[in-house]
Enzyme design. Structure first.
Site, PDB file in Angstrom:
ATOM      1  CD  GLU A  55      40.637  42.257  45.963  1.00  0.00           C
ATOM      2  OE1 GLU A  55      39.584  41.978  46.578  1.00  0.00           O
ATOM      3  OE2 GLU A  55      41.075  41.568  45.027  1.00  0.00           O
ATOM      4  CE  LYS A  89      49.180  40.157  32.473  1.00  0.00           C
ATOM      5  NZ  LYS A  89      48.332  38.954  32.300  1.00  0.00           N
TER       6      LYS A  89
END
Lengths: 577, 187
Positions: free
Chosen positions: A50, A162
């Site tokens: 990342e 989420k």
């Protein structure tokens, strides 16, 4: 139209004109990745770490001037981004980072892969958001892009749980102007401040312009050139300011600061007026603040009011957009000549040329391959027209010295944070941002290995960039400090390196090794002829020093210089290379 | 020297964290911090007392302005203000003699005895920071067993009114034409 949060993310990115994103999937960001299937207009680059995603988005943003986008999952995915966010924060690069988060019901429970990402990233972002309701998602993303690219740009992070990605709501992307009561974008200068500045400018006999990254970000390159030419003011550049003023211009003095040109540093110290345009008097630029340019009046123009009078007290502080403020000043400028001042600077420059390693090698050639020769050769073979991206260390300073740039935004580097590992991923991002450019990643053997996993990304995407590893098998800049300040105790700086050519070939990236000066031309021509990624390892001299050098905290004029050839102890001096 | 800074912020979660984080990150010294709601539900008011040079206070003001959620900042150190600190002190008062003395002290100072237990009493006093210090000194002879101060709050005198007090947070709304009934949500 009712959409899921995940779909809204991509819809918003489309509205913001995003064409490419750099990311890595994971549990908490999976709904967004699943929805990406419906948005083939957006190209997703799968990175290998990342940190690489943030550096790529960073390189993309610096090269293109648009906002770069990086995506990661919760927990470790998000924390891996912190180095890249801090890099962008220090260098004012517009990024939007999108991270998944555990469902809102699990936040605070130490759930699997949960991290307080908004808490972690407060100091390394311009602003960040935790979106807890899907209804807030669209305008939050819009606000994030706006904040990232306006004013003094910077990275903005959006943390999206989420369940918010899965929730459904009416999608609506507002188009009214964004109003944030606590967010003001400075633009023009007050007349009174302009008058004060003009008085100083017209009375100056030894003026110097300090041009920084702000010139590039505000698009004021042409205004700066006119200003310098009308007032005949020599220009010194910060590292990030490279490209803000053509370095082949007679008024250019090259880079200032720790490894800047001696001419620029002497000129700053002896100036009677400093014009600081879009720079922030970083310690690497000023040296000892107590003795910094002691006899000069100072004008500072910057868009960030907190930078004014932060490190250096100035006589006129103007908070505004550089292009706007320079345009206010230009019609009021009187033509000036500073002949004796410029003649003095020419003298310093000539002295610098005499001490230059290339001058010396032209007089008494040796069989060694010096890093400066490699950079100079790259400059010659690319006609000085390449977009270069550097890593951090000796090669970075040598690039700044031996690869003069004439066009804006053609040299990308991690200046403020000095992030090793920035170079190669940022070059990948830069190529996506400006595909028409010839992109060279110039990296050291140390920094390259910090993010070398991105060779996988490079190969998978078949990105047409050239990587030049300047390999001296040392952490060269640290070694230089050990040589000067730690009595040559080379603790933890020699590197046992892999075979970089084999390594690249293992990824399917064509590679060559260059060990002599004669091989350079052929290798560079070969690299330029290949449509796709190429790696060249330049095996250079280990015992190398970047001159001049202002030791940390020393007076700017007290540089360690490369001795002149006629210096009596030249042959005994271990530093005389 | 001490500086008093008033900061109006959006009444949102996490804003206090940003303000405090800024002080820590920039190495500024915070003496006291008071946060509370105001008559405007969109605005919280933070009063910060800090130690530093005049230049430091300026840096704090500009850096606070860089926080997106900060609406208005004022350094009121040299501005005529009303400022108040509140102290609650629990002191030993085991007998009639000490309680009488304490009552007398409170009367003289305009303080209040707000709780009297079998062995201890709580007194409340409000005043400028200096006055509060002096009052606490007066209490020491009784034996202070517990003490709490609210931290300083401050308000400009007369017509010195902070414009940010009128701030209204823009509430995002989907245009009615686009919505048909309530939003659904599933997880």
């Amino acid at each position: 139209m009712k959409l899921t949060g995940a779909e809204i993310i991509w819809e918003c990115l489309l509205k913001e004109g995003v064409e490419v994103v750099f990311g890595y999937p994971g549990g908490a960001i999976l709904p967004a990745y699943d929805a990406l299937t419906k948005y083939p207009q957006i190209h997703h680059v799968l990175v290998r770490h990342e940190q690489g995603a943030t550096h790529m988005a960073d390189g993309y943003a610096r090269a293109s001037g648009r906002v770069g986008v990086a995506i990661a999952t919760s927990g470790p995915g998000a924390t891996n981004m912190i180095t890249g966010l801090a890099t962008a924060m220090m260098d004012s690069v517009p990024l939007v980072a999108i991270t998944g988060q555990v469902p809102t019901s699990a936040i605070g429970s130490d759930a699997f892969q949960e991290t307080d990402v908004t808490g972690c990233t407060i100091p390394v972002t311009k602003h960040n958001y935790l979106v807890t309701r899907v209804e807030d998602l669209a305008y939050t993303i819009r606000e994030a892009f706006y904040i990232a690219r306006t004013g003094r740009p910077g990275p903005v992070l959006i943390d999206i749980p989420k369940d918010v990605q899965n929730a459904v709501t009416e999608f609506y992307y507002p188009d009214a102007p964004i109003e944030l009561p606590g967010y003001h974008i400075p633009a023009s200068a007050h007349e009174r401040d302009l008058e004060d500045a003009l008085k100083l400018i017209h009375n100056a006999e030894r003026p110097v312009i300090l041009a920084g990254h702000g010139i590039l970000m505000s698009g004021a390159v042409e205004e700066l050139r006119q200003f310098a030419e009308i007032t005949q003011t020599p220009v010194a550049l910060t590292l990030l300011g490279k490209g803000a003023f053509p370095e082949n211009h007679p008024l250019s003095m090259g880079m200032m600061g720790m490894h800047g040109t001696a001419a620029a540093n002497h000129a700053i110290q002896q100036a009677d007026l400093l014009l600081a345009f879009g720079m922030r008097f970083d310690d690497r630029v000023t040296g000892n603040l107590k003795t910094y340019s002691p006899n000069s009046r100072k004008i500072h123009i910057d868009i960030d009011p907190s930078e004014l009078n932060k490190n250096v007290k100035v006589d006129v502080a103007i908070c505004g957009d550089l292009k706007t403020v320079l345009r206010q000043l230009l019609p009021k400028l009187k033509t000036q000549q500073h002949k004796s001042w410029i003649a003095q600077i020419r003298e310093w420059q000539e002295d610098g040329n005499q001490r230059d390693i290339l001058t010396r090698l032209s007089r008494r050639p040796d069989n060694k391959l010096w890093a400066a020769q490699v950079i100079a050769a790259l400059f010659n073979h690319t006609g000085g027209e390449a977009l270069t991206v550097t890593d951090v260390g000796q090669h970075q300073m040598l690039e700044a010295q031996y690869y003069p740039h004439t066009r804006p935004n053609t040299m990308l580097t991690s200046g403020g944070l000095g992030t090793m590992g920035f170079g190669m991923p940022a070059a990948i991002g830069a190529k996506f941002g400006r595909p028409e450019e010839e992109v060279w990643a110039i990296v050291g053997d140390g920094g390259f290995q910090m993010t070398l996993c991105e060779l996988g990304t490079l190969a998978q995407e078949n990105v047409n960039i050239n990587i030049a590893i300047i390999n001296n098998s040392y952490l060269g800049m640290v070694r230089q400090w050990q040589e000067f300040f730690y009595e040559e105790r080379y603790q933890a700086t020699p590197m046992h390196n892999p075979d970089f050519v084999k390594l690249a070939e293992a990824y399917g990236v064509p590679a060559r090794r260059v060990t002599t000066h004669e091989q350079i031309a052929d290798a560079v021509a070969w690299a330029r002829s290949i449509d796709g990624p190429v790696l060249i390892e330049f095996v250079v001299e280990k015992n190398d020093i970047v001159y001049p050098m202002v030791p940390a905290g020393a007076d700017l004029h007290n540089m360690i210089r490369r001795p002149l050839d006629e210096t009596p102890d030249f042959n005994n001096n271990p530093l005389a290379i | 020297m001490k500086h008093t800074i008033i900061c109006l912020v959006e009444n949102k979660p996490g804003v206090l964290n940003r303000v405090v984080s800024l002080f820590r990150r920039r190495n500024f010294n915070m003496d006291s911090l008071t946060v509370g709601r105001t008559h405007n539900p969109d605005v919280s008011r933070i009063t910060i007392v800090m130690e530093g040079e005049a230049g430091d206070a300026k840096k704090v003001v500009w850096n606070l302005y860089k926080l997106i959620d900060v609406i208005e900042v004022q350094d009121v150190t040299d501005v005529p203000t009303v400022e108040r600190d509140l102290v609650l002190a629990k002191v030993n008062a085991p007998d009639a003699y000490s309680r009488n003395n304490l009552t007398e002290l409170c009367y003289q100072w305009g303080a209040r005895l707000v709780d009297i237990g079998p062995d201890v009493a709580i007194v409340e006093y409000t005043g400028t920071a200096d006055k509060v210090e002096d009052f606490i000194d007066q209490l020491r002879s009784y034996g202070i067993v517990e003490l709490v101060r609210s931290g300083l709050v401050s308000m400009g005198r007369g017509i010195r009114i902070m414009e940010g007090m009128n701030h209204k947070t823009k509430r995002f709304a989907v245009p009615a034409a686009l919505t048909n009934g309530a939003h659904e949500s599933e997880s």
